[in-house]
Motif scaffolding. Structure first.
Motif, PDB file in Angstrom:
ATOM      1  N   VAL A 230       0.855  -1.185   0.000  1.00  0.00           N
ATOM      2  CA  VAL A 230       0.000   0.000   0.000  1.00  0.00           C
ATOM      3  C   VAL A 230       0.895   1.240   0.000  1.00  0.00           C
ATOM      4  O   VAL A 230       1.706   1.436   0.896  1.00  0.00           O
ATOM      5  N   LEU A 231       0.748   2.067  -1.028  1.00  0.00           N
ATOM      6  CA  LEU A 231       1.535   3.293  -1.141  1.00  0.00           C
ATOM      7  C   LEU A 231       0.833   4.490  -0.506  1.00  0.00           C
ATOM      8  O   LEU A 231       1.485   5.426  -0.029  1.00  0.00           O
ATOM      9  N   GLU A 232      -0.499   4.451  -0.534  1.00  0.00           N
ATOM     10  CA  GLU A 232      -1.249   5.588   0.000  1.00  0.00           C
ATOM     11  C   GLU A 232      -2.692   5.168   0.235  1.00  0.00           C
ATOM     12  O   GLU A 232      -3.209   4.267  -0.433  1.00  0.00           O
ATOM     13  N   THR A 233      -3.333   5.793   1.211  1.00  0.00           N
ATOM     14  CA  THR A 233      -4.768   5.578   1.447  1.00  0.00           C
ATOM     15  C   THR A 233      -5.468   6.927   1.513  1.00  0.00           C
ATOM     16  O   THR A 233      -4.851   7.952   1.791  1.00  0.00           O
ATOM     17  N   ARG A 234      -6.771   6.911   1.260  1.00  0.00           N
ATOM     18  CA  ARG A 234      -7.549   8.153   1.348  1.00  0.00           C
ATOM     19  C   ARG A 234      -9.031   7.818   1.426  1.00  0.00           C
ATOM     20  O   ARG A 234      -9.450   6.692   1.084  1.00  0.00           O
ATOM     21  N   LEU A 235      -9.795   8.793   1.835  1.00  0.00           N
ATOM     22  CA  LEU A 235     -11.256   8.685   1.823  1.00  0.00           C
ATOM     23  C   LEU A 235     -11.764   9.422   0.599  1.00  0.00           C
ATOM     24  O   LEU A 235     -11.527  10.620   0.434  1.00  0.00           O
ATOM     25  N   VAL A 236     -12.452   8.696  -0.272  1.00  0.00           N
ATOM     26  CA  VAL A 236     -13.044   9.300  -1.471  1.00  0.00           C
ATOM     27  C   VAL A 236     -14.529   9.500  -1.207  1.00  0.00           C
ATOM     28  O   VAL A 236     -15.259   8.547  -0.902  1.00  0.00           O
ATOM     29  N   ASP A 252     -19.273   7.192   0.264  1.00  0.00           N
ATOM     30  CA  ASP A 252     -17.952   7.489   0.819  1.00  0.00           C
ATOM     31  C   ASP A 252     -17.186   6.174   0.976  1.00  0.00           C
ATOM     32  O   ASP A 252     -17.692   5.217   1.581  1.00  0.00           O
ATOM     33  N   THR A 253     -15.964   6.124   0.441  1.00  0.00           N
ATOM     34  CA  THR A 253     -15.214   4.860   0.402  1.00  0.00           C
ATOM     35  C   THR A 253     -13.750   5.103   0.727  1.00  0.00           C
ATOM     36  O   THR A 253     -13.114   6.002   0.160  1.00  0.00           O
ATOM     37  N   TYR A 254     -13.211   4.296   1.624  1.00  0.00           N
ATOM     38  CA  TYR A 254     -11.768   4.313   1.861  1.00  0.00           C
ATOM     39  C   TYR A 254     -11.095   3.480   0.775  1.00  0.00           C
ATOM     40  O   TYR A 254     -11.531   2.358   0.469  1.00  0.00           O
ATOM     41  N   VAL A 255     -10.037   4.039   0.185  1.00  0.00           N
ATOM     42  CA  VAL A 255      -9.338   3.342  -0.896  1.00  0.00           C
ATOM     43  C   VAL A 255      -7.849   3.283  -0.593  1.00  0.00           C
ATOM     44  O   VAL A 255      -7.306   4.107   0.157  1.00  0.00           O
ATOM     45  N   ALA A 256      -7.192   2.294  -1.195  1.00  0.00           N
ATOM     46  CA  ALA A 256      -5.744   2.127  -1.085  1.00  0.00           C
ATOM     47  C   ALA A 256      -5.151   2.091  -2.485  1.00  0.00           C
ATOM     48  O   ALA A 256      -5.755   1.532  -3.407  1.00  0.00           O
ATOM     49  N   VAL A 257      -3.978   2.686  -2.634  1.00  0.00           N
ATOM     50  CA  VAL A 257      -3.231   2.621  -3.884  1.00  0.00           C
ATOM     51  C   VAL A 257      -2.124   1.582  -3.708  1.00  0.00           C
ATOM     52  O   VAL A 257      -1.284   1.713  -2.808  1.00  0.00           O
ATOM     53  N   LEU A 258      -2.145   0.540  -4.542  1.00  0.00           N
ATOM     54  CA  LEU A 258      -1.181  -0.554  -4.447  1.00  0.00           C
ATOM     55  C   LEU A 258      -0.143  -0.450  -5.559  1.00  0.00           C
ATOM     56  O   LEU A 258      -0.453  -0.003  -6.666  1.00  0.00           O
ATOM     57  N   ASP A 259       1.045  -0.899  -5.262  1.00  0.00           N
ATOM     58  CA  ASP A 259       2.171  -0.756  -6.177  1.00  0.00           C
ATOM     59  C   ASP A 259       2.238  -1.898  -7.192  1.00  0.00           C
ATOM     60  O   ASP A 259       3.217  -2.631  -7.273  1.00  0.00           O
ATOM     61  N   ILE A 260       1.164  -2.072  -7.965  1.00  0.00           N
ATOM     62  CA  ILE A 260       1.148  -3.046  -9.050  1.00  0.00           C
ATOM     63  C   ILE A 260       0.091  -2.599 -10.056  1.00  0.00           C
ATOM     64  O   ILE A 260      -0.972  -2.091  -9.669  1.00  0.00           O
ATOM     65  N   GLY A 261       0.396  -2.756 -11.345  1.00  0.00           N
ATOM     66  CA  GLY A 261      -0.538  -2.370 -12.391  1.00  0.00           C
ATOM     67  C   GLY A 261      -0.367  -3.262 -13.600  1.00  0.00           C
ATOM     68  O   GLY A 261       0.254  -4.331 -13.519  1.00  0.00           O
ATOM     69  N   TYR A 262      -0.868  -2.836 -14.737  1.00  0.00           N
ATOM     70  CA  TYR A 262      -0.784  -3.708 -15.903  1.00  0.00           C
ATOM     71  C   TYR A 262       0.626  -3.845 -16.437  1.00  0.00           C
ATOM     72  O   TYR A 262       0.953  -4.827 -17.101  1.00  0.00           O
ATOM     73  N   ALA A 263       1.514  -2.892 -16.133  1.00  0.00           N
ATOM     74  CA  ALA A 263       2.926  -3.042 -16.524  1.00  0.00           C
ATOM     75  C   ALA A 263       3.602  -4.157 -15.750  1.00  0.00           C
ATOM     76  O   ALA A 263       4.633  -4.674 -16.183  1.00  0.00           O
ATOM     77  N   GLN A 264       3.058  -4.532 -14.610  1.00  0.00           N
ATOM     78  CA  GLN A 264       3.585  -5.639 -13.812  1.00  0.00           C
ATOM     79  C   GLN A 264       2.786  -6.928 -14.019  1.00  0.00           C
ATOM     80  O   GLN A 264       2.985  -7.894 -13.286  1.00  0.00           O
ATOM     81  N   GLY A 265       1.885  -6.939 -14.996  1.00  0.00           N
ATOM     82  CA  GLY A 265       1.213  -8.169 -15.369  1.00  0.00           C
ATOM     83  C   GLY A 265      -0.210  -8.323 -14.895  1.00  0.00           C
ATOM     84  O   GLY A 265      -0.840  -9.360 -15.155  1.00  0.00           O
ATOM     85  N   ILE A 293      -6.022   0.940  -7.692  1.00  0.00           N
ATOM     86  CA  ILE A 293      -6.780   1.500  -6.574  1.00  0.00           C
ATOM     87  C   ILE A 293      -7.838   0.479  -6.176  1.00  0.00           C
ATOM     88  O   ILE A 293      -8.563  -0.040  -7.020  1.00  0.00           O
ATOM     89  N   THR A 294      -7.884   0.199  -4.874  1.00  0.00           N
ATOM     90  CA  THR A 294      -8.850  -0.771  -4.375  1.00  0.00           C
ATOM     91  C   THR A 294      -9.602  -0.193  -3.178  1.00  0.00           C
ATOM     92  O   THR A 294      -9.126   0.736  -2.528  1.00  0.00           O
ATOM     93  N   GLU A 295     -10.772  -0.747  -2.917  1.00  0.00           N
ATOM     94  CA  GLU A 295     -11.417  -0.459  -1.641  1.00  0.00           C
ATOM     95  C   GLU A 295     -10.555  -1.040  -0.520  1.00  0.00           C
ATOM     96  O   GLU A 295      -9.763  -1.968  -0.745  1.00  0.00           O
ATOM     97  N   CYS A 296     -10.698  -0.503   0.687  1.00  0.00           N
ATOM     98  CA  CYS A 296      -9.927  -1.036   1.807  1.00  0.00           C
ATOM     99  C   CYS A 296     -10.600  -0.690   3.127  1.00  0.00           C
ATOM    100  O   CYS A 296     -11.371   0.282   3.200  1.00  0.00           O
ATOM    101  N   PRO A 297     -10.311  -1.446   4.191  1.00  0.00           N
ATOM    102  CA  PRO A 297     -10.808  -1.065   5.513  1.00  0.00           C
ATOM    103  C   PRO A 297     -10.180   0.249   5.973  1.00  0.00           C
ATOM    104  O   PRO A 297      -9.077   0.614   5.535  1.00  0.00           O
TER     105      PRO A 297
END
Length: 372
Positions: A230-236, A252-265, A293-297
């Protein structure tokens, strides 16, 4: 000028950023799968395409104590195994125009009588076409066998099943292969991972297995786990966008930004998917090139680790969501170069990079350097 160049070389370089997405490979799971397969016949371990994303040379070392030989797609892969010190036989599955590797443990595939002369004196395996219609001799199978034995040192004769789950199609291929090879006195192999359940009926001295080795089929152990930090979290807030596009959050949703995307498969397109984060399955909202970006607790914080694929998010689940097969899921994650060979699953959930205290600092791995 020389002094100036020397002075420049003494300037300390900033650390190179490495993506935090990791692959954990369980060597014991690989060996257990291989032993289970080898009870049926001699094992040709298929480690082409970087061992389906698991790391070709390392998997060869891990499986050397169980596999009788290895199979790769082309000469380039065979050369990599030779350079890494692999001594067991290496079967090159794709036909080529002429042999370019001078090694006693390399076996070339011959698929046509016209190519036999170029391989005079080399070790070969003869490929027959029984219905796959990709590589192999069909009407001239007996001619290939005759010329191959006359000009080369034939290791075996083999074919490939196109739909091992369909008994009627497979029985036709078995019959064609049996008719072409019966009485030739050569080792034979036809069964791959998909035919392991029917191995008792298959005419073979070897089995060629890839996906079963890595746990991509039923009754075999999954060897790969993929994680991201998890690189960052926020409330959207409701009504706000999240990621590229016009979609907005309904609540209102808490989200997390994870360090993986389509460049990593991780495939950009597909159905609803989840990651496992904070003890919960969390919906994937958006997939970017180098992050998602995913939902998260609410309790999730920067530096926590999410399971992208593993015990809770299986390869089969990802394949169904993307409309593909586990082969493609595994090989896609081959883009992740940070590989850790370890049997301790607990480490896969705790091996997170420490979050730097200084603003703007790059994340650095603490403790001992990861093996692999």
């Amino acid at each position: 000028c020389l002094k100036r160049i020397c002075d420049i070389n003494l300037i300390p370089r900033p650390p190179i950023y490495k993506y935090v997405a990791k692959k954990f490979i369980d060597p014991c799971a690989l060996r257990r799968n291989a032993k289970k397969i080898s009870h049926t016949a001699k094992l040709i371990a298929v480690i082409k395409d970087d061992a389906y994303g698991h790391g070709m040379t390392e998997c060869a070392r891990i499986l050397s104590c169980v596999a009788n030989m290895f199979a790769v797609a082309n000469e380039s892969e065979a050369r990599s195994l030779l350079d890494s010190g692999i001594k067991k036989d290496i079967l090159i599955l794709h036909p080529c125009a002429s042999p370019r590797l001078n090694a006693d443990n390399v076996i070339y595939t011959l698929s046509s009588p016209r190519g036999c002369a170029a391989f005079e004196g080399s070790r070969t395996a003869l490929k027959l076409n029984t219905g796959m219609n990709r590589f192999g001799a069909d009407d001239y199978a007996r001619v290939l066998i005759h010329l191959g034995r006359k000009l080369t040192h034939v290791h075996s004769v083999y074919t490939h099943l196109r739909c091992p789950s369909d008994k009627s199609i497979t029985d036709v291929q078995y019959a064609r292969f049996e008719n072409a090879t019966k009485g030739v006195g050569l080792p034979r192999h036809i069964a791959a991972s998909g035919a392991l359940r029917r191995e008792a009926n298959a005419p073979h001295d070897y089995v060629r297995c890839g996906i079963a080795l890595y746990g991509g089929t039923e009754s075999y152990e999954r060897a790969m786990t993929v994680t991201a930090e998890v690189l960052e979290t926020r409330l959207v807030r409701a009504g706000e966008g999240c990621g590229y596009g016009t979609e907005v959050m309904r609540t209102d949703t808490y989200v997390a930004v994870l360090d993986i995307g389509y460049a990593q498969g991780y495939a950009r397109t597909g159905g609803r998917r989840y990651v496992y984060l904070g003890g919960k399955r969390c919906r994937v909202i958006a997939i970017c090139m180098d992050c998602m970006i995913t939902e998260c607790p609410k309790s999730i914080k920067r530096g926590d680790v999410a399971e992208i694929m593993g015990r809770h998010i299986t390869p089969e689940e990802l394949a169904r969501a993307c409309g593909t097969i586990t082969y493609e899921i595994f090989t896609s994650f081959g883009k992740i170069t940070d590989i850790i060979y370890d049997t301790d699953e607990q480490k896969r959930n705790t091996n997170a990079i420490q979050v730097p205290q200084k603003a703007g600092a790059l994340p650095r791995r603490e403790g001992k350097k990861d093996s692999g």
